[in-house]
Structures are given as structure tokens and as C-alpha cells.
Design a protein around this motif. Structure first.
Motif, PDB file in Angstrom:
ATOM      1  N   ALA A 129       0.838  -1.204   0.000  1.00 11.33           N
ATOM      2  CA  ALA A 129       0.000   0.000   0.000  1.00 11.33           C
ATOM      3  C   ALA A 129       0.868   1.248   0.000  1.00 11.33           C
ATOM      4  O   ALA A 129       0.560   2.233  -0.695  1.00 11.33           O
ATOM      5  N   VAL A 146      -9.917   0.403  -5.368  1.00  6.73           N
ATOM      6  CA  VAL A 146      -8.823  -0.359  -4.767  1.00  6.73           C
ATOM      7  C   VAL A 146      -9.079  -1.846  -5.001  1.00  6.73           C
ATOM      8  O   VAL A 146     -10.206  -2.322  -4.837  1.00  6.73           O
ATOM      9  N   THR A 171      -2.256   6.881   1.988  1.00  6.34           N
ATOM     10  CA  THR A 171      -1.877   5.484   2.225  1.00  6.34           C
ATOM     11  C   THR A 171      -2.833   4.790   3.188  1.00  6.34           C
ATOM     12  O   THR A 171      -3.287   3.670   2.934  1.00  6.34           O
ATOM     13  N   LEU A 175      -5.016   1.544   2.333  1.00  3.81           N
ATOM     14  CA  LEU A 175      -4.751   0.334   3.103  1.00  3.81           C
ATOM     15  C   LEU A 175      -6.019  -0.183   3.779  1.00  3.81           C
ATOM     16  O   LEU A 175      -6.309  -1.387   3.738  1.00  3.81           O
ATOM     17  N   ALA A 178      -8.263  -1.824   1.362  1.00  2.00           N
ATOM     18  CA  ALA A 178      -7.720  -3.136   0.989  1.00  2.00           C
ATOM     19  C   ALA A 178      -7.963  -4.159   2.094  1.00  2.00           C
ATOM     20  O   ALA A 178      -8.272  -5.329   1.822  1.00  2.00           O
ATOM     21  N   LEU A 197      -1.624  -5.322  -4.353  1.00  2.98           N
ATOM     22  CA  LEU A 197      -2.619  -4.264  -4.215  1.00  2.98           C
ATOM     23  C   LEU A 197      -2.548  -3.365  -5.437  1.00  2.98           C
ATOM     24  O   LEU A 197      -1.461  -3.043  -5.913  1.00  2.98           O
TER      25      LEU A 197
END
Length: 249
Positions: A129, A146, A171, A175, A178, A197
Motif C-alpha cells: 500500500a 482499490v 496510504t 490500506l 484493501a 494491491l
């Protein structure tokens, strides 16, 4: 395929024999292209081929020599103009030498040993990420989508994607999006060999919300510090490579 324009180069690239490298210059159209079936001509679809064949037009050469008025009767002026130009090897579309903008970014990590622990996987997901988010910030993008994928020790891949509520380059936000996908593609037990990712639906516009996470200022400062460290590291790497290159001289 090498040709006088993009159309001819593409047509030449589809030639198979006697080898895989071919030319198709304007002077070679009658010899190399016209004997081909009309269905081999770029942008002539199946329905058009059927109609052309019903009128006795079976090769590109026959199409190239069909009267404009006849083709307009069959397909209309715009399509007739396009078909005739292609059949005669005419293509004035420019060749772009400018690199197009990226449509997506991704990164992945392959583990030295298979991972079957959720915390260990999360650490690896965090690393990718960071890489992806840094790249889109570097290129002044925000991402609206994402995606995550994992690969098992048997090389079986599972992936999932989701649209974020607003485009982001942060970020922590990428993240967290994800992380929501991991339970949908991994049972938490099966050993994994790789995690990846990606982000897509890129935009240069960043929309702000009145309900932004109260920690966003911290997240953005963390990203600034990370980006600065990455830039410094990239400079060191270039300096090292240039030094080695000079030594080799």
C-alpha cells in the motif's frame, strides 16, 4: 509490422508467413493486402463482412475498387468513407510519441516463506500500500478504486476490488479499503505465497468531504515524511548506479 502508416503497419503485423516480420508499404498494397479476405481488414466487423459478401465483395481489393455510391447505399456515407480509405491503405491518424497517463498502479510482494498468519499478511499488505500510494502521489493522482489479490502456495489467485467513497491518495485510506477485501478472498488459514494491491479509476481531482477522518492530518503528514524518504533513497540509488557506471568505464 512496418508500414507507411499505422493502418498498414498493423495489417503487416498480422501477416504470418513466411516469418513474423513484415512490411506493407503503399507500393505493396495491391500485391500483399488486396488479395486478403475483406474480413481481414481492420475495423470491418462480422455483420459488415456478411453484407459485403452478399454483394459479391469478398476481398479487400474488391472493396477498394467498389464505387463510393454503392458502399454508401449499403452502409451510409461515414462508414463507406472509412471502409474505402482502409481498403486503399489510407490512414492519416498521427503516431503519438507522448507517453499516455497511467490507468492503474499496482505492486505485489512474494514471500520468502508462505504466510498463514493474519498479522504477518497485514504487514505485507501495508508495504505494498505504501508503494502504490507513493507512486500515485508522485504522479499527482487520486484513486477511486482499490483491488487486492492473493496467491496460494499452489499458485491459485483470488482477487477482489471495491470503489472508495471518494478518490484518495492517502496510504492509510487505501490500506483500510484493501483490508476490508482480505476476508473476502482469504480464509485466514490457507498458506499464501504472494499479496498484491492495485488502484484504478484515477483522477487528478481530489474531492474533500465535511466528514473527513479526524486523523487525516496525521495520515497526510505521515505520507509527506514517507515520500520525502523515498525521494532521498531514489537519489542515493541513482548516485550509486551512476558511480558504478563510471567505474565500469
Amino acid at each position: 509490422g512496418v508500414g507507411s502508416n499505422k493502418l498498414l503497419a498493423k495489417m503487416a503485423s498480422d501477416f504470418e508467413k513466411p516469418d513474423k516480420v513484415h512490411t506493407l508499404w503503399t507500393s505493396e498494397i495491391e500485391e500483399k493486402m488486396w488479395p486478403l479476405k475483406v474480413g481481414d481488414l481492420l475495423w470491418v466487423g462480422k455483420k459488415s463482412v456478411e453484407k459485403l459478401n452478399s454483394y459479391g465483395i469478398g476481398t479487400i481489393g474488391q472493396l477498394a475498387n467498389t464505387p463510393q455510391a454503392a458502399l454508401e447505399y449499403m452502409f451510409g456515407k461515414k462508414a463507406a468513407d472509412s471502409m474505402l480509405a482502409s481498403a486503399r491503405g489510407i490512414d492519416d491518424s498521427p503516431v503519438s510519441t507522448v507517453e499516455s497517463e497511467a490507468k492503474s498502479y499496482s505492486a505485489e510482494r512474494t514471500f520468502a516463506e508462505d504466510i498463514s498468519d493474519a498479522k504477518a499478511l497485514d504487514r505485507e499488505l501495508f508495504k505494498v500500500a505504501c508503494v502504490v500510494a507513493h507512486r500515485i502521489r508522485r504522479d499527482h493522482f487520486s484513486a477511486g478504486n482499490v483491488s487486492v489479490f492473493v496467491k496460494t502456495r499452489d499458485f491459485i489467485s483470488h482477487s477482489k476490488q471495491r470503489t472508495v467513497s471518494q478518490p484518495t491518495d492517502v496510504t492509510a485510506v487505501i490500506l483500510n479499503e484493501a483490508r476490508k477485501l482480505i476476508p473476502e478472498i482469504w480464509d485466514g488459514i490457507t498458506p499464501l505465497r504472494q499479496v498484491g494491491l492495485g488502484v484504478s479509476k484515477l483522477t487528478h481531482d481530489v474531492s474533500l468531504t465535511l466528514f473527513e477522518d479526524e486523523n487525516m492530518a496525521y495520515y497526510r503528514q505521515w505520507d509527506e515524511d514517507y515520500d520525502r524518504k523515498m525521494v532521498e533513497q531514489e537519489k542515493k540509488d541513482r548516485h550509486y548506479r551512476d558511480g558504478k557506471s563510471g567505474a565500469l568505464k
